[in-house]
Design a protein around this motif. Structure first.
Motif, short mmCIF file in Angstrom:
data_model
loop_
_atom_site.label_atom_id
_atom_site.label_comp_id
_atom_site.label_asym_id
_atom_site.label_seq_id
_atom_site.Cartn_x
_atom_site.Cartn_y
_atom_site.Cartn_z
N GLY A 204 0.85 -13.46 1.87
CA GLY A 204 0.68 -12.88 0.55
C GLY A 204 0.51 -11.37 0.51
N PHE A 205 0.53 -10.72 1.67
CA PHE A 205 0.39 -9.26 1.72
C PHE A 205 1.73 -8.60 1.45
CE2 PHE A 205 -3.04 -10.93 4.33
CZ PHE A 205 -4.15 -10.25 3.80
N LYS A 206 1.70 -7.45 0.79
CA LYS A 206 2.93 -6.78 0.37
C LYS A 206 3.44 -5.75 1.38
CE LYS A 206 2.00 -7.29 -4.59
NZ LYS A 206 1.81 -6.57 -5.88
N GLU A 207 2.54 -5.19 2.18
CA GLU A 207 2.97 -4.15 3.11
C GLU A 207 2.26 -4.34 4.45
OE1 GLU A 207 3.28 0.75 3.43
OE2 GLU A 207 2.32 -0.20 1.69
N VAL A 208 3.01 -4.14 5.52
CA VAL A 208 2.48 -4.23 6.87
C VAL A 208 2.81 -2.95 7.61
CG1 VAL A 208 2.40 -5.55 9.02
CG2 VAL A 208 2.86 -6.72 6.85
N ARG A 209 1.79 -2.30 8.16
CA ARG A 209 1.98 -1.07 8.92
C ARG A 209 1.56 -1.29 10.36
NH1 ARG A 209 -0.89 3.11 4.58
NH2 ARG A 209 0.57 2.73 2.84
N PHE A 210 2.21 -0.54 11.26
CA PHE A 210 1.91 -0.66 12.68
C PHE A 210 1.53 0.68 13.26
CE2 PHE A 210 4.79 -4.13 11.68
CZ PHE A 210 4.13 -5.22 12.24
N GLU A 211 0.56 0.67 14.15
CA GLU A 211 0.12 1.88 14.83
C GLU A 211 0.24 1.71 16.33
OE1 GLU A 211 -3.85 2.66 13.64
OE2 GLU A 211 -3.31 3.28 11.61
#
Length: 211
Positions: A204-211
């Motif tokens: 259900g999350f709209k954005e996924v970021r990676f570091e």
């Protein structure tokens, strides 16, 4: 009857005064940031920043993917090994092995290493710090690997099978090195991000970021 009329008029005037004061107070608050200046009222009326938390659901879900093998590549090389030593040793036991080798290399990200502090949830955005991609396995394809040629010195009557094993070990190392040079780790990282992004978006999350 006169008293009732006077009471009604008084009530009406008081109500009107309250409305006027309320409107004026509202304008004053909006213009002069009155809410921010009042110790108790300010924190209640101010817009609160989004809360940053960790999500056990996301962390456990990603961990369960375990070793995510995200790319598999095949490399082929030729390896030559020969016995060393001085002139006499080469004369009596000299040997050269030519190995044609093909092998498979799998690379990916070990997601079991992700901890609670590596995943942050802020509103509809998830930020994940991934472990470095790594080569998970490198092995020879036995059906496509063979000794192409063995050359012996004139007086050598005892083939050295250890030389073949050395050639195979060298072939595995070079196959892995070739895969790294061809960018297998970068591809593994990109594929891992795409797979994890798809998994997290299902939650259900709209954005996924990676570091």
């Amino acid at each position: 009857m006169g008293k009732k009329g006077g009471s009604f008029a008084t009530t009406f005037v008081l109500a009107l005064v309250i409305v006027v004061l309320s409107v004026g107070l509202g304008v004053g608050i909006s213009r002069f940031d009155f809410a921010e200046r009042v110790p108790l009222l300010g924190p209640l009326l101010q817009e609160r920043p989004a809360r940053t938390t960790t999500s056990p659901v996301v962390v456990e879900g990603v961990r369960e993917l375990d070793q995510l093998a995200t790319v598999r590549t095949t490399e082929s090389i030729i390896v030559t090994r020969e016995s060393g030593g001085d002139f006499l040793e080469r004369l009596f036991s000299g040997e050269e092995v030519l190995l044609v080798a093909s092998g498979n290399v799998e690379a990916g990200v070990d997601l079991s290493e992700i901890g609670d502090g590596d995943v942050e949830v802020r509103d509809d955005t998830v930020t994940i710090r991934l472990p470095e991609p790594e080569v998970l396995s490198a092995s020879l394809d036995e059906d496509r690997t063979r000794v192409y040629d063995r050359d012996y010195s004139l007086l050598n009557v005892r083939p050295d099978d250890d030389l073949v094993e050395e050639a195979r070990a060298t072939a595995e190392e070079r196959i892995e090195a070739a895969a790294r040079e061809n960018g297998v780790l970068g591809t593994a990282e990109t594929n891992a991000e795409n797979s994890i992004r798809a998994f997290v978006e299902v939650l259900g999350f709209k954005e996924v970021r990676f570091e």
